[in-house]
Design a protein around this motif. Sequence first.
Motif, PDB file in Angstrom:
ATOM      1  N   UNK A  13       0.842  -1.201   0.000  1.00 13.28           N
ATOM      2  CA  UNK A  13       0.000   0.000   0.000  1.00 13.28           C
ATOM      3  C   UNK A  13       0.875   1.248   0.000  1.00 13.28           C
ATOM      4  N   UNK A  14       1.935   1.251   0.792  1.00 12.33           N
ATOM      5  CA  UNK A  14       2.830   2.405   0.846  1.00 12.33           C
ATOM      6  C   UNK A  14       3.497   2.642  -0.507  1.00 12.33           C
ATOM      7  N   UNK A  15       3.848   1.587  -1.209  1.00 15.77           N
ATOM      8  CA  UNK A  15       4.472   1.735  -2.527  1.00 15.77           C
ATOM      9  C   UNK A  15       3.494   2.345  -3.528  1.00 15.77           C
ATOM     10  N   UNK A  16       2.260   1.891  -3.515  1.00 12.76           N
ATOM     11  CA  UNK A  16       1.258   2.428  -4.444  1.00 12.76           C
ATOM     12  C   UNK A  16       0.982   3.894  -4.141  1.00 12.76           C
ATOM     13  N   UNK A  17       0.797   4.217  -2.865  1.00 17.11           N
ATOM     14  CA  UNK A  17       0.552   5.610  -2.479  1.00 17.11           C
ATOM     15  C   UNK A  17       1.750   6.477  -2.843  1.00 17.11           C
ATOM     16  N   UNK A  18       2.947   5.968  -2.653  1.00 22.22           N
ATOM     17  CA  UNK A  18       4.153   6.717  -2.990  1.00 22.22           C
ATOM     18  C   UNK A  18       4.242   7.039  -4.470  1.00 22.22           C
ATOM     19  N   UNK A  19       3.915   6.094  -5.319  1.00 20.59           N
ATOM     20  CA  UNK A  19       3.956   6.320  -6.766  1.00 20.59           C
ATOM     21  C   UNK A  19       2.897   7.336  -7.175  1.00 20.59           C
ATOM     22  N   UNK A  23       3.762  10.952  -8.902  1.00 14.81           N
ATOM     23  CA  UNK A  23       3.246  11.371 -10.201  1.00 14.81           C
ATOM     24  C   UNK A  23       2.470  12.683 -10.109  1.00 14.81           C
ATOM     25  N   UNK A  24       1.686  12.862  -9.059  1.00 17.06           N
ATOM     26  CA  UNK A  24       0.960  14.124  -8.866  1.00 17.06           C
ATOM     27  C   UNK A  24       1.939  15.265  -8.693  1.00 17.06           C
ATOM     28  N   UNK A  25       2.980  15.031  -7.937  1.00 13.61           N
ATOM     29  CA  UNK A  25       3.996  16.071  -7.699  1.00 13.61           C
ATOM     30  C   UNK A  25       4.713  16.444  -8.993  1.00 13.61           C
ATOM     31  N   UNK A  26       5.062  15.444  -9.824  1.00 12.84           N
ATOM     32  CA  UNK A  26       5.712  15.709 -11.109  1.00 12.84           C
ATOM     33  C   UNK A  26       4.790  16.503 -12.023  1.00 12.84           C
ATOM     34  N   UNK A  31       6.199  18.522 -15.323  1.00 16.39           N
ATOM     35  CA  UNK A  31       6.912  17.442 -16.004  1.00 16.39           C
ATOM     36  C   UNK A  31       5.899  16.387 -16.423  1.00 16.39           C
ATOM     37  N   UNK A  32       6.048  15.900 -17.636  1.00 16.62           N
ATOM     38  CA  UNK A  32       5.123  14.878 -18.115  1.00 16.62           C
ATOM     39  C   UNK A  32       5.697  13.493 -17.866  1.00 16.62           C
TER      40      UNK A  32
END
Length: 55
Positions: A13-19, A23-26, A31-32
């Motif tokens: 769950x932490x890995x999915x939330x981290x990704x 992506x939202x931050x990028x 950045x695309x």
Amino acid sequence: MKPIDWIIIGLAVAAVVGVVVWQIRRKKQGKSGCDCCGNCNGCSGGCACDKKAEE
């Protein structure tokens, strides 16, 4: 369930939330997801810099 099962689920769950957060931050930074010159719109029709080079 054993404690190791809870740990594995928590890490997944932490890995999915981290990704998702990454992506939202990028996207907020402009950045695309593609690796072109940065002038593309999702690279659906190719990069704008590639089109300019062809002309």
